[in-house]
Design a protein around this motif. Sequence first.
Motif, short mmCIF file in Angstrom:
data_model
loop_
_atom_site.label_atom_id
_atom_site.label_comp_id
_atom_site.label_asym_id
_atom_site.label_seq_id
_atom_site.Cartn_x
_atom_site.Cartn_y
_atom_site.Cartn_z
N ALA A 1 -46.25 38.73 -1.28
CA ALA A 1 -45.10 37.87 -1.55
C ALA A 1 -43.88 38.33 -0.77
CB ALA A 1 -44.79 37.86 -3.06
N LEU A 2 -43.66 39.64 -0.73
CA LEU A 2 -42.54 40.18 0.06
C LEU A 2 -42.73 39.91 1.55
CD1 LEU A 2 -41.92 43.58 -1.75
CD2 LEU A 2 -40.23 41.75 -1.46
N ARG A 3 -43.97 40.03 2.01
CA ARG A 3 -44.24 39.73 3.43
C ARG A 3 -43.84 38.30 3.77
NH1 ARG A 3 -50.32 39.78 4.62
NH2 ARG A 3 -50.11 37.89 3.38
N VAL B 1 -39.88 47.99 6.96
CA VAL B 1 -40.71 47.21 7.89
C VAL B 1 -39.83 46.29 8.74
CG1 VAL B 1 -42.39 45.33 8.03
CG2 VAL B 1 -42.83 47.28 6.54
N MET B 2 -38.86 45.64 8.12
CA MET B 2 -37.98 44.74 8.87
C MET B 2 -37.16 45.51 9.90
SD MET B 2 -36.67 42.07 5.92
CE MET B 2 -36.08 40.86 7.13
N ALA C 1 -44.74 40.76 10.02
CA ALA C 1 -46.01 40.51 9.34
C ALA C 1 -47.01 41.63 9.64
CB ALA C 1 -46.57 39.16 9.77
N GLN C 2 -47.05 42.08 10.90
CA GLN C 2 -47.95 43.16 11.27
C GLN C 2 -47.59 44.45 10.52
OE1 GLN C 2 -48.18 43.98 15.49
NE2 GLN C 2 -49.21 45.95 15.15
N GLY C 3 -46.29 44.73 10.41
CA GLY C 3 -45.85 45.91 9.69
C GLY C 3 -46.28 45.89 8.24
N PHE C 4 -46.19 44.74 7.61
CA PHE C 4 -46.64 44.61 6.23
C PHE C 4 -48.13 44.88 6.12
CE2 PHE C 4 -42.56 42.78 5.25
CZ PHE C 4 -42.42 42.99 3.89
N PRO D 1 -52.64 49.43 2.79
CA PRO D 1 -53.39 50.49 2.10
C PRO D 1 -52.51 51.43 1.27
CG PRO D 1 -54.08 50.30 4.40
CD PRO D 1 -52.84 49.48 4.24
N VAL D 2 -51.21 51.46 1.54
CA VAL D 2 -50.32 52.37 0.80
C VAL D 2 -50.17 51.91 -0.64
CG1 VAL D 2 -47.97 53.27 0.67
CG2 VAL D 2 -49.11 53.01 2.89
#
Length: 202
Positions: A93-95, A162-163, A184-187, A192-193
């Motif tokens: 949802a945050l992504r 991430v942003m 999106a890639q960073g999210f 896995p975290v």
Amino acid sequence: MVDQEPEVTDGRTRRRRQNWRATQGAAIRLVGDRGFAAVTVDEIAAAAGLSRRTFFNMFPTKAAALFDAPAEDHEWLAALLREAEGTRPLWPALRSICTVFAGGHEDVLAVRRRLVGESPELEQYHRVAQGHVGTALADWARRQLPGDALRAELLARSAEAVMLAAFHVWQPDDDPAEFPRLIAQGFEELVPVFDLASSDSG
């Protein structure tokens, strides 16, 4: 999901916001063409069709005219967050929120990225000016996880990180569409975290 900024119908508010946008647009355009040091406040005000006094009624400094977020940004992000209330899992949802929000700033992205790359002072100002994003994300995460303050903070601050990382990886000559893609890639890199199943509890 909300995909555009809310409209303003009040005439006085609309004019004030138009002046604000015109001033920031003039600042972005002039600084983008000539560089930060070569542009004066008077030139920005004149290009926007406003007086120096009106400029300082809206912005305390030249840097503020380049980096401060307009009221519409605050409202648009708030609308995206409201739309996502109760959505599970939280990390996807945050992504979605962050990628949609990031995609609405093509007009200022390249100039801001170039400026923060050239000046540590402007990079710091940029972080302060955009701090409202992290604050809004943290408030939203706490509402979703009222019994788990640590996880809420980790989710929100990780999304903010991430942003910021995507902003620094993205380059001024890149396609603006690459910026939300990097977010999106960073999210995805951080999936896995987080234990997404436990993040659904709240």
